[in-house]
Design a protein around this motif. Sequence first.
Motif, PDB file in Angstrom:
ATOM      1  N   ARG A 257       0.794  -1.233   0.000  1.00 17.78           N
ATOM      2  CA  ARG A 257       0.000   0.000   0.000  1.00 17.78           C
ATOM      3  C   ARG A 257       0.838   1.302   0.000  1.00 17.78           C
ATOM      4  O   ARG A 257       0.508   2.242  -0.731  1.00 17.78           O
ATOM      5  N   PRO A 258       1.923   1.373   0.800  1.00 20.22           N
ATOM      6  CA  PRO A 258       2.662   2.645   0.801  1.00 20.22           C
ATOM      7  C   PRO A 258       3.136   3.061  -0.597  1.00 20.22           C
ATOM      8  O   PRO A 258       3.290   4.256  -0.865  1.00 20.22           O
ATOM      9  N   CYS A 259       3.341   2.090  -1.496  1.00 22.66           N
ATOM     10  CA  CYS A 259       3.756   2.437  -2.866  1.00 22.66           C
ATOM     11  C   CYS A 259       2.648   3.239  -3.551  1.00 22.66           C
ATOM     12  O   CYS A 259       2.904   4.233  -4.239  1.00 22.66           O
ATOM     13  N   ASP A 261       0.302   5.010  -2.134  1.00 18.95           N
ATOM     14  CA  ASP A 261       0.203   6.346  -1.523  1.00 18.95           C
ATOM     15  C   ASP A 261       1.251   7.286  -2.113  1.00 18.95           C
ATOM     16  O   ASP A 261       0.957   8.442  -2.416  1.00 18.95           O
ATOM     17  N   LEU A 262       2.488   6.766  -2.302  1.00 23.25           N
ATOM     18  CA  LEU A 262       3.553   7.624  -2.834  1.00 23.25           C
ATOM     19  C   LEU A 262       3.285   8.011  -4.283  1.00 23.25           C
ATOM     20  O   LEU A 262       3.525   9.152  -4.687  1.00 23.25           O
ATOM     21  N   ASP A 340      10.073  11.472  -2.686  1.00 19.62           N
ATOM     22  CA  ASP A 340       9.795  11.628  -1.255  1.00 19.62           C
ATOM     23  C   ASP A 340      11.039  11.676  -0.389  1.00 19.62           C
ATOM     24  O   ASP A 340      10.967  12.110   0.763  1.00 19.62           O
ATOM     25  N   ARG A 374      10.244   4.160   6.913  1.00 23.76           N
ATOM     26  CA  ARG A 374       9.139   3.506   6.191  1.00 23.76           C
ATOM     27  C   ARG A 374       9.638   2.491   5.164  1.00 23.76           C
ATOM     28  O   ARG A 374      10.214   2.881   4.152  1.00 23.76           O
ATOM     29  N   ILE A 376       9.232   0.396   1.964  1.00 27.49           N
ATOM     30  CA  ILE A 376       8.368   0.462   0.780  1.00 27.49           C
ATOM     31  C   ILE A 376       8.736  -0.733  -0.084  1.00 27.49           C
ATOM     32  O   ILE A 376       9.803  -0.761  -0.694  1.00 27.49           O
TER      33      ILE A 376
END
Length: 476
Positions: A257-259, A261-262, A340, A374, A376
């Motif tokens: 999921r964090p991918c 979001d980025l 980021d 974090r 990723i």
Amino acid sequence: MTHPASQALAHIADIVGSKGVITGHDQEPFLTEWRNRWPGKAAMIVAPGSTYELSQIVKHCAHHKIAITPQGGNTGLVGGQIPFGHEVLILMKRIKTIHTICPDSNTICVDAGAVLEDVQNAAQEHDRYFPLSIGSEGSCQIGGVISTNAGGVNVLRYGNMRDLVLGIEAVLPNGEIWDGLNHLRKNNTGYDLKQLFIGGEGTLGIVTKAILKCFPIPQQTQTIMAACPDSQSVISLLSLMQNESGGQVSSFELIMRPCIDLVLKNIRGSRDPFSVPYPVYALIEISSGQGLDLRNVAEGTLEKALAQNLIQDAILADNETQKKAFWHIRHHISEAINGDGRGIRHDVSVPIAAIPEFLEDAGVAVEKIAPGARPIAFGHVGDGNIHYDILQPIGADRDYLEPFFRTIENTVFDIIDRHHGAISAEHGIGYHKCDALAARKSPIEINLMYAIKKAIDPMGIMNPGKLLKPTKENTK
Ligand SMILES: Cc1cc2nc3c(=O)[nH]c(=O)nc-3n(C[C@H](O)[C@H](O)[C@H](O)COP(=O)(O)OP(=O)(O)OC[C@H]3O[C@@H](n4cnc5c(N)ncnc54)[C@H](O)[C@@H]3O)c2cc1C
């Protein structure tokens, strides 16, 4: 190795002519790499216009013991293509003809400086498919993807470059041109010498031409974005999809999921395919000829996956636009991470079944070293290949993790060792991972590698300091 004398460099300029010498500000793009980690410096930068010119340069460099770094599209991610002072940087961009595409024998003959995307397009014009597909395909060259043994999103079905090359031509470190342009699929006549140059990262010679395999274009493709509860479900889904489709899965990518979001935050024109977030996604492509009803296969498999709680939701691409939107997310993850912070990036592989445990172990270890950092994770999970990147905690400075770089990297590599994985899955060793490789290969393997290097490049002029740690022995 010492800095070459200006007279020796002047002769190289004579060989290539003014068109082939890169000077002043024009040098910058070739001395800066994608992640801005290793600033380069070269004694000279030249772009020979032919294999003959290249062989003359290398002969001259061998005579004067001048170091050489070959460079393709400069998209390598481990610093292999970057010179650090005394080397002549050789750009392959002018040796780029696509010679022949033979649909009957399914082969392509191409110069090393041809851009990968141009080769894919040329194959398509001849009703053929060249399956190597990577995020940098608009810039990277055939010589570069051969020399790094590149992988990408279709390895599961078609293999990596080791599987896609039938023959090569290369300029050896003494300037001789080796013609290994074999078209044969079966050739059992002793050592397979081309394999030394595939993944050789420019340390044994310069690849100038290749015979590549191509394939019939798949008649139908079905792209699916599946939302899963955890990484273990993704692995089980891969198995289910392979079984149900009779091995027709060509790509199977894991996206945490964090991918997403980025990408949504840093890449313009991106959309979340689902209306709510899920922990993990699988981007899947199955492809075949006309005989199979692929949509039916995909729908049936997803129903089974839902019943087994392997997925929470899924979308089948209905058209080319939707398919492109799915792949847009996958292809922009790397760029979104760059946007980021200055991440600590790992391109690693473990046996597929060990992926969930690797992710768990690495997450716990990184949190202990740099609380709040974090992880990723994404990658070609069908090949056991994970891009495991670490970004600074939210709100921290872009460079916050730099002091932790070695500790985090060594810790991740140690976890990889515990899972019997590899510290490089597809980007290679280059400059960046020389020490880590030396620390991990067995003495027998390291001695064999140095013996091969010494046999082919006895003076150690080819891309010194890359792949193998420089030693007095291998630079004698
Ligand atoms: C956005 C992005 C996405 C990527 N995705 C993937 C991916 O999915 N899979 C993957 O495997 N890789 C991926 N890569 C990294 C990958 O290594 C390269 O894109 C590609 O293989 C390098 O090709 P290049 O022509 O740019 O080579 P370069 O970067 O110029 O060189 C790479 C190495 O090859 C050597 N070399 C180059 N040309 C020759 C030659 N003709 N003869 C001998 N040695 C030579 C260089 O000395 C260097 O050691 C990605 C990179 C980027 C930037």
